[in-house]
Design an enzyme around this catalytic site. Structure first.
Site, mmCIF file in Angstrom:
data_model
loop_
_atom_site.group_PDB
_atom_site.id
_atom_site.type_symbol
_atom_site.label_atom_id
_atom_site.label_comp_id
_atom_site.label_asym_id
_atom_site.label_seq_id
_atom_site.Cartn_x
_atom_site.Cartn_y
_atom_site.Cartn_z
ATOM 1 N N CYS A 77 0.770 -1.236 0.000
ATOM 2 C CA CYS A 77 0.000 0.000 0.000
ATOM 3 C C CYS A 77 0.808 1.298 0.000
ATOM 4 O O CYS A 77 0.832 2.026 -0.986
ATOM 5 C CB CYS A 77 -0.942 -0.020 1.203
ATOM 6 S SG CYS A 77 -2.037 1.381 1.256
ATOM 7 N N HIS A 128 -2.600 6.857 4.107
ATOM 8 C CA HIS A 128 -1.541 5.899 4.413
ATOM 9 C C HIS A 128 -0.141 6.398 4.062
ATOM 10 O O HIS A 128 0.762 5.623 3.735
ATOM 11 C CB HIS A 128 -1.810 4.567 3.703
ATOM 12 C CG HIS A 128 -1.551 3.382 4.589
ATOM 13 N ND1 HIS A 128 -1.343 2.118 4.110
ATOM 14 C CD2 HIS A 128 -1.462 3.291 5.940
ATOM 15 C CE1 HIS A 128 -1.150 1.285 5.094
ATOM 16 N NE2 HIS A 128 -1.223 1.974 6.232
#
Length: 294
Positions: A77, A128
């Site tokens: 990610c 993130h």
């Protein structure tokens, strides 16, 4: 998460074409970057899946360009997102894996670049790439007084934000689901999940957070785009879905599409179809406002 990366070359081409125009406002292309988190390569109809319903994504693919040998900079990610938003190799930025590092102040993001060209910019969904607060504990990093990895989207070029630091459940995102959703860590089912949506420092969202997470995100995207259109402003929208990353859940209407499968598969497939439906809403808005071809 690699599925939406087919759009990156289109993004680069759009920026190049923009740089070659005479600067007239009507020639500036709007840019939308959509990313799905952990979506499998073969989990869409346009890549040959004949079980999962993805008509909206299929239409985009069939009307556009599919890059068959276009790869992300990392298999997980955070580094993938870092490379997409900066064009830099994530290892050069110190973002080596999920929950590692953050976007540092000297980095130039696409949002910052486009703002300098007159764009209004918005980030919606999973960030993130740094923590979103240093006053309370949110998600799984940082906490009160910890500024070491504080780097929210609104300090990296985004005018409008509806963002989480990391994962949330794909159904009722603020509530910890049961084990049927997959990885819930040490959380207690039914409790506060502990990862929040933020619109700015100290600004936690508390309304319209029930049901499908992809719909919740799109409910914030559409007003942003409509506002930009009404002001005749070019826009850059990053739509960063949590779907279908664990914990993965789907509502009854989406699970019912896959009644012949085991419950966990129903949730996974159903969440993808729910996300696809929201892409359809987006396309509908663009067509209604005569922006689909721009």
């Amino acid at each position: 998460m690699n599925r939406a990366l087919i759009l990156i070359k289109v993004l680069i081409i759009s920026i190049f074409l923009f740089s070659c125009t005479s600067g007239q406002h009507e020639q500036v292309p709007n840019i939308i970057l959509i990313m799905a988190d952990d979506l499998g390569w073969g989990d869409t109809g346009f890549n040959g899946n004949d079980i999962i319903h993805t008509p909206s994504l299929d239409e985009l693919a069939y009307q556009g360009i599919i890059f068959r040998r276009f790869y992300s900079a990392a298999p997980v990610c955070s580094p993938t997102r870092a490379s997409c938003l900066t064009g830099r190799h994530p290892y050069r930025m110190g973002i080596h894996g999920a929950n590692t590092g953050h976007i540092k102040r000297p980095e130039l993001t696409l949002a910052e670049l486009l703002k300098s060209k007159g764009y209004t910019t918005g980030h919606f969904g999973k960030w993130h790439l740094g923590t979103l607060t240093n006053t309370v504990l949110d998600a799984n990093r940082g906490g009160r007084g910890d500024t070491s990895i504080y780097s929210p989207p609104w300090e990296n070029g985004f005018d409008v934000c509806f963002s989480t630091e990391s994962k949330v459940p794909t159904w009722d995102p603020m509530i910890t689901p049961g084990p049927e959703a997959g990885d819930i860590g040490n959380r207690i089912p039914g409790s506060d999940f502990g990862t929040y949506y933020w619109t700015g420092e100290g600004e936690i969202v508390t309304d319209n957070l029930k049901g499908d997470d992809s719909r919740i995100i799109m409910d914030r995207v559409l007003p942003f785009i409509e506002g930009a259109i009404n002001k005749n402003d070019p826009f850059f929208a990053v739509i960063s879905y949590h779907t279908p990353h664990l914990p993965v859940l789907a509502g009854p209407e989406y699970r019912s599409l896959y009644n012949d499968h085991q419950p966990d598969i129903q949730h996974y497939y159903g969440s993808i179809s729910a996300m696809d439906q929201q892409v359809g809403r987006l396309v509908g808005l663009l067509k209604e406002n005569k922006q689909y071809n721009n």
